[in-house]
Scaffold this motif. Structure first.
Motif, PDB file in Angstrom:
ATOM      1  N   ASN A 322       0.808  -1.223   0.000  1.00  0.00           N
ATOM      2  CA  ASN A 322       0.000   0.000   0.000  1.00  0.00           C
ATOM      3  C   ASN A 322       0.843   1.276   0.000  1.00  0.00           C
ATOM      4  O   ASN A 322       0.310   2.369   0.184  1.00  0.00           O
ATOM      5  CB  ASN A 322      -0.952   0.004   1.199  1.00  0.00           C
ATOM      6  N   GLY A 323       2.153   1.165  -0.196  1.00  0.00           N
ATOM      7  CA  GLY A 323       3.019   2.332  -0.289  1.00  0.00           C
ATOM      8  C   GLY A 323       3.573   2.831   1.024  1.00  0.00           C
ATOM      9  O   GLY A 323       4.229   3.883   1.044  1.00  0.00           O
ATOM     10  N   THR A 324       3.369   2.122   2.129  1.00  0.00           N
ATOM     11  CA  THR A 324       3.851   2.550   3.437  1.00  0.00           C
ATOM     12  C   THR A 324       5.117   1.787   3.812  1.00  0.00           C
ATOM     13  O   THR A 324       5.346   0.669   3.371  1.00  0.00           O
ATOM     14  CB  THR A 324       2.790   2.339   4.521  1.00  0.00           C
ATOM     15  N   VAL A 325       5.918   2.421   4.646  1.00  0.00           N
ATOM     16  CA  VAL A 325       7.100   1.802   5.255  1.00  0.00           C
ATOM     17  C   VAL A 325       6.911   1.870   6.762  1.00  0.00           C
ATOM     18  O   VAL A 325       6.642   2.948   7.317  1.00  0.00           O
ATOM     19  CB  VAL A 325       8.392   2.525   4.833  1.00  0.00           C
ATOM     20  N   THR A 326       7.037   0.733   7.431  1.00  0.00           N
ATOM     21  CA  THR A 326       6.826   0.659   8.875  1.00  0.00           C
ATOM     22  C   THR A 326       8.133   0.282   9.557  1.00  0.00           C
ATOM     23  O   THR A 326       8.947  -0.461   9.007  1.00  0.00           O
ATOM     24  CB  THR A 326       5.740  -0.365   9.231  1.00  0.00           C
ATOM     25  N   LEU A 327       8.318   0.812  10.771  1.00  0.00           N
ATOM     26  CA  LEU A 327       9.505   0.554  11.573  1.00  0.00           C
ATOM     27  C   LEU A 327       9.098  -0.296  12.769  1.00  0.00           C
ATOM     28  O   LEU A 327       8.120   0.031  13.462  1.00  0.00           O
ATOM     29  CB  LEU A 327      10.138   1.861  12.051  1.00  0.00           C
ATOM     30  N   TRP A 328       9.885  -1.372  13.036  1.00  0.00           N
ATOM     31  CA  TRP A 328       9.497  -2.357  14.034  1.00  0.00           C
ATOM     32  C   TRP A 328      10.638  -2.627  15.013  1.00  0.00           C
ATOM     33  O   TRP A 328      11.812  -2.558  14.661  1.00  0.00           O
ATOM     34  CB  TRP A 328       9.081  -3.676  13.377  1.00  0.00           C
ATOM     35  N   SER A 329      10.215  -2.948  16.229  1.00  0.00           N
ATOM     36  CA  SER A 329      11.120  -3.363  17.297  1.00  0.00           C
ATOM     37  C   SER A 329      10.553  -4.617  17.940  1.00  0.00           C
ATOM     38  O   SER A 329       9.325  -4.773  18.005  1.00  0.00           O
ATOM     39  CB  SER A 329      11.263  -2.244  18.339  1.00  0.00           C
ATOM     40  N   HIS A 342       5.110   6.130  -0.952  1.00  0.00           N
ATOM     41  CA  HIS A 342       4.841   6.067  -2.388  1.00  0.00           C
ATOM     42  C   HIS A 342       3.338   5.922  -2.628  1.00  0.00           C
ATOM     43  O   HIS A 342       2.588   5.462  -1.756  1.00  0.00           O
ATOM     44  CB  HIS A 342       5.582   4.882  -3.021  1.00  0.00           C
ATOM     45  N   GLN A 343       2.940   6.294  -3.834  1.00  0.00           N
ATOM     46  CA  GLN A 343       1.547   6.139  -4.232  1.00  0.00           C
ATOM     47  C   GLN A 343       1.235   4.710  -4.655  1.00  0.00           C
ATOM     48  O   GLN A 343       0.076   4.314  -4.655  1.00  0.00           O
ATOM     49  CB  GLN A 343       1.231   7.108  -5.375  1.00  0.00           C
ATOM     50  N   GLY A 344       2.259   3.959  -4.989  1.00  0.00           N
ATOM     51  CA  GLY A 344       2.087   2.537  -5.293  1.00  0.00           C
ATOM     52  C   GLY A 344       2.812   1.691  -4.273  1.00  0.00           C
ATOM     53  O   GLY A 344       3.230   2.167  -3.198  1.00  0.00           O
ATOM     54  N   GLY A 345       2.985   0.416  -4.565  1.00  0.00           N
ATOM     55  CA  GLY A 345       3.667  -0.486  -3.650  1.00  0.00           C
ATOM     56  C   GLY A 345       5.153  -0.177  -3.541  1.00  0.00           C
ATOM     57  O   GLY A 345       5.781   0.332  -4.473  1.00  0.00           O
ATOM     58  N   VAL A 346       5.747  -0.483  -2.391  1.00  0.00           N
ATOM     59  CA  VAL A 346       7.174  -0.279  -2.148  1.00  0.00           C
ATOM     60  C   VAL A 346       7.933  -1.493  -2.678  1.00  0.00           C
ATOM     61  O   VAL A 346       7.609  -2.636  -2.337  1.00  0.00           O
ATOM     62  CB  VAL A 346       7.457  -0.064  -0.651  1.00  0.00           C
ATOM     63  N   ARG A 347       8.957  -1.243  -3.495  1.00  0.00           N
ATOM     64  CA  ARG A 347       9.727  -2.328  -4.103  1.00  0.00           C
ATOM     65  C   ARG A 347      11.032  -2.619  -3.359  1.00  0.00           C
ATOM     66  O   ARG A 347      11.474  -3.766  -3.319  1.00  0.00           O
ATOM     67  CB  ARG A 347      10.038  -1.997  -5.565  1.00  0.00           C
ATOM     68  N   SER A 348      11.658  -1.603  -2.770  1.00  0.00           N
ATOM     69  CA  SER A 348      12.927  -1.821  -2.073  1.00  0.00           C
ATOM     70  C   SER A 348      13.180  -0.679  -1.100  1.00  0.00           C
ATOM     71  O   SER A 348      12.727   0.454  -1.309  1.00  0.00           O
ATOM     72  CB  SER A 348      14.084  -1.926  -3.069  1.00  0.00           C
ATOM     73  N   VAL A 349      13.913  -0.994  -0.022  1.00  0.00           N
ATOM     74  CA  VAL A 349      14.254  -0.023   1.027  1.00  0.00           C
ATOM     75  C   VAL A 349      15.713  -0.234   1.398  1.00  0.00           C
ATOM     76  O   VAL A 349      16.189  -1.373   1.461  1.00  0.00           O
ATOM     77  CB  VAL A 349      13.357  -0.180   2.274  1.00  0.00           C
ATOM     78  N   ALA A 350      16.440   0.861   1.670  1.00  0.00           N
ATOM     79  CA  ALA A 350      17.830   0.796   2.127  1.00  0.00           C
ATOM     80  C   ALA A 350      18.083   1.928   3.105  1.00  0.00           C
ATOM     81  O   ALA A 350      17.532   3.027   2.954  1.00  0.00           O
ATOM     82  CB  ALA A 350      18.801   0.888   0.948  1.00  0.00           C
ATOM     83  N   VAL A 351      18.929   1.664   4.123  1.00  0.00           N
ATOM     84  CA  VAL A 351      19.272   2.645   5.156  1.00  0.00           C
ATOM     85  C   VAL A 351      20.790   2.714   5.249  1.00  0.00           C
ATOM     86  O   VAL A 351      21.466   1.673   5.211  1.00  0.00           O
ATOM     87  CB  VAL A 351      18.668   2.266   6.529  1.00  0.00           C
ATOM     88  N   ASP A 352      21.343   3.935   5.376  1.00  0.00           N
ATOM     89  CA  ASP A 352      22.793   4.069   5.470  1.00  0.00           C
ATOM     90  C   ASP A 352      23.277   3.660   6.855  1.00  0.00           C
ATOM     91  O   ASP A 352      22.490   3.494   7.790  1.00  0.00           O
ATOM     92  CB  ASP A 352      23.225   5.501   5.139  1.00  0.00           C
ATOM     93  N   LYS A 353      24.599   3.502   6.995  1.00  0.00           N
ATOM     94  CA  LYS A 353      25.157   2.934   8.232  1.00  0.00           C
ATOM     95  C   LYS A 353      25.058   3.890   9.418  1.00  0.00           C
ATOM     96  O   LYS A 353      25.116   3.436  10.569  1.00  0.00           O
ATOM     97  CB  LYS A 353      26.615   2.531   8.010  1.00  0.00           C
ATOM     98  N   THR A 354      24.927   5.194   9.171  1.00  0.00           N
ATOM     99  CA  THR A 354      24.770   6.135  10.280  1.00  0.00           C
ATOM    100  C   THR A 354      23.343   6.216  10.797  1.00  0.00           C
ATOM    101  O   THR A 354      23.099   6.852  11.823  1.00  0.00           O
ATOM    102  CB  THR A 354      25.224   7.536   9.844  1.00  0.00           C
ATOM    103  N   GLY A 355      22.392   5.589  10.114  1.00  0.00           N
ATOM    104  CA  GLY A 355      21.007   5.631  10.542  1.00  0.00           C
ATOM    105  C   GLY A 355      20.339   6.967  10.320  1.00  0.00           C
ATOM    106  O   GLY A 355      19.336   7.277  10.971  1.00  0.00           O
ATOM    107  N   THR A 356      20.854   7.771   9.392  1.00  0.00           N
ATOM    108  CA  THR A 356      20.316   9.111   9.156  1.00  0.00           C
ATOM    109  C   THR A 356      19.371   9.147   7.969  1.00  0.00           C
ATOM    110  O   THR A 356      18.320   9.794   8.021  1.00  0.00           O
ATOM    111  CB  THR A 356      21.460  10.113   8.935  1.00  0.00           C
TER     112      THR A 356
END
Length: 597
Positions: A322-329, A342-356
């Motif tokens: 549904n175009g959302t990104v969720t953060l989990w613990s 996004h207005q469409g589905g999310v295809r890929s996500v990446a985060v840099d090593k500093t967490g910024t």
């Protein structure tokens, strides 16, 4: 002629009184200076003169040592133009700074205050030492520079391999594995070993720098993802039904049936947690040190095939159709943050090593860069065909795969990017991307096998040998594993802001204190405990001291009970007065009473 001279010498020695040798703490006399000194030296033997010179050199040597240890003057007597240690640039110290100084508590907590001061001093010293040693790092990050009016994206991998040295050129290679593709891949934490997993069941472990095959098996069912665990001796394979654990020889160690239909995996190295996302919308955590399931969370968001981790705080990022990104613990059953990216589905996500920064790509053919600290978008780029896979390197280079083309972008969050830094076409559709740690290498898994690309400036050139040493021996790896297990971080400490772990939650503390006061009926922190005064003539025996303590405690308890009883009587009296007033009001006759039957 000889006898008179001897007599005169003996008479001279008899006439003069022998003096003790000079000590180093004694100052030389004025009478020994100048011409008198020459006259004395004429009547002494050579050994006596050498001994005297030796004793006179002692105070001078000590003065030289004192001057050298003081650091203010040289041996020549001149002052030092640069006294003290060399200054360190403030920006370099800030690079290694992890926390601010802790506020010192009230003066009565002397032990706690001293401990905090010592901890801050040790932390500050560690920051300065790290900043000084940063100047001595042996390697620098590379880069790719073209000729005049030449775009670096037009330079082919063959040209780069021919231009560099033989060792670096050997890092560009292709593995043709068209029978069992497409392939997912993962590099070990040290960057030395490569793990390949084919969609049709082929799994292989390779020491990719020496091109030595460690093991190769076929699991006889489809493979969704592969992931190294804490070291290169164990890895996890997400197969069609269940999650399997193998060793570096290809021997199956475990089959974990609680983890079924796993599609993506992420390993948290400092927590020894393997996070899995399944087709049944479950996010599960497995503690590989004890083999226990830590948490199982039903996200209720459908199929989970987009997953990555934040290396800074160990938070898992999931992308949804549904175009959302969720953060989990693992500590909460609900999502910490929900972002509509996004207005469409999310295809890929990446985060840099500093967490910024977080980079996402979606079905709307857009590539977006977000600041996770404020959860706001920074940049948005339009790609004609969209990006199916994303990967970020240690130095901040972003690789995006579009079909069979891999594009590398530079500085995507600082400046607007108009063209890629590098580009390369592989033989099949890209299925997985991963940068090799501490190397300028990008691994690409595709339908026709595996390709190792050369990307100058991608890897961190200097590694921390205490954390990840690419050249460690088997004995060093065993010692590191024991130390890592002893320093394992518990899952309860995973949070969005890791800096909160060193702070005191004053609101929660006050609430707990109020609850405790209400339960006990008195404030246990109101005043210090009674300390009996020392009395002479045997009146401070152990029995007398305990008797006095109990007497004071009983008196305090009586006062508290008396105050509590008075408060209860007061409340009861107020309640009775309210009831009496209510009865009087109800007893008065009203004008409307005549209508009552």
């Amino acid at each position: 002629m000889a006898s008179p001279s001897k007599a005169t010498v003996s008479e001279a020695h008899v006439g003069k009184k022998k003096k003790p040798p000079a000590r180093y703490w004694q100052e030389p006399r004025e009478e020994e200076k100048g011409g008198n000194k020459v006259g004395k030296d004429e009547g002494r033997t050579e050994s006596a003169l050498q001994q005297e010179q030796h004793t006179k050199l002692k105070p001078r040597k000590r003065k030289q040592e004192e001057a050298g240890s003081d650091g203010k003057k040289f041996i020549s007597g001149k002052s030092d133009p640069f006294p003290g240690p060399a200054p360190i640039p403030e920006d370099r110290v800030q690079k290694f700074k992890r926390k601010d100084k802790t506020k010192t508590p009230r003066p009565k907590h002397r032990k706690l205050r001293d401990m905090i001061v010592r901890s801050d001093e040790a932390s500050e010293m560690a920051h300065k030492q790290a900043a000084r040693l940063d100047l001595l790092l042996p390697e620098d990050a590379g880069f790719l520079e073209g000729d005049e009016d030449e775009d670096t994206c037009t330079i082919s991998q063959e040209d780069i391999a021919d231009a560099v040295d033989i060792t670096s050129g050997a890092k560009y290679f292709n593995l043709k594995l068209s029978q069992f593709g497409p392939y997912r891949l993962d590099y070990s934490k040290t960057g030395r070993h490569l793990l390949l997993g084919g969609r049709r069941g082929h799994v292989a472990c390779i020491d990719w720098q020496s091109k030595q095959l460690m093991c190769e098996i076929n699991v006889m069912e489809s493979v969704n993802d592969v992931k190294w665990l804490h070291s290169e001796t164990m890895y996890a394979v997400a197969q069609k039904k269940w999650l399997h654990i193998y060793d570096s020889n290809g021997i199956e160690l475990h089959c974990i049936r609680k983890f079924n239909d796993v599609l993506r995996m992420q390993f948290l190295p400092y927590h020894f947690l393997l996070a899995t996302a399944s087709a049944t919308s479950f996010l599960q955590y497995l503690d590989v040190s004890v083999g226990k399931e830590v948490a199982a969370i039903c996200t209720k968001t459908g199929r989970l095939d987009v997953m990555c981790q934040n290396p800074h705080n160990a938070i898992i990022h999931l992308g949804h159709p549904n175009g959302t990104v969720t953060l989990w613990s693992p500590n909460q059953k609900e999502a910490l943050v929900k972002m509509l990216c996004h207005q469409g589905g999310v295809r890929s996500v990446a985060v840099d090593k500093t967490g910024t920064y977080m980079v996402t790509s979606g079905m709307d053919k857009k590539l977006k860069v977000y600041d996770i600290r404020a959860f706001k978008p920074l940049k948005s780029y339009f790609l004609p065909a969209g990006a199916s896979c994303l990967s970020l390197s240690h130095r901040g280079l972003l690789s995006a795969a579009t079909g069979d083309i891999v594009q590398v972008y530079k500085d995507v969050w600082s400046t607007p990017v108009t063209k890629p830094y590098m580009a390369h076409r592989v033989r099949g559709t890209v299925w997985g991307l991963h940068y090799c740690p501490f190397e300028d290498v990008l691994g690409v898994g595709h339908g026709d096998g595996f390709t190792s690309m050369l990307v100058p400036g991608a890897g961190e050139p200097n590694f921390d040998a205490l954390d990840a040493n690419p050249y460690r021996s088997a004995k060093q790896r065993q010692e590191w594993e024991v130390k890592a297990l002893l320093e394992k971080i518990q899952p309860e400490l995973i949070s969005l802001n890791p800096n909160e772990l060193g702070q005191v939650d004053h609101t929660t503390f006050q609430q707990r204190h109020q609850d405790r006061v209400q339960a006990l009926g008195f404030d246990p922190l109101a005043k210090d405990r009674f300390t009996p005064k020392y009395k002479k003539k045997g009146r401070s025996s152990a029995g007398n001291i305990e008797r006095r303590k109990k007497q004071v405690a009983h008196e305090d308890q009586r006062d508290i009970i008396r105050q509590t009883v008075e408060d209860k009587m007061k409340m009861e009296k107020e309640r009775q007065e309210k009831e009496k007033k209510k009865a009087e009001l109800s007893g008065q006759k009203s004008a409307l009473d005549r209508f009552k039957k």
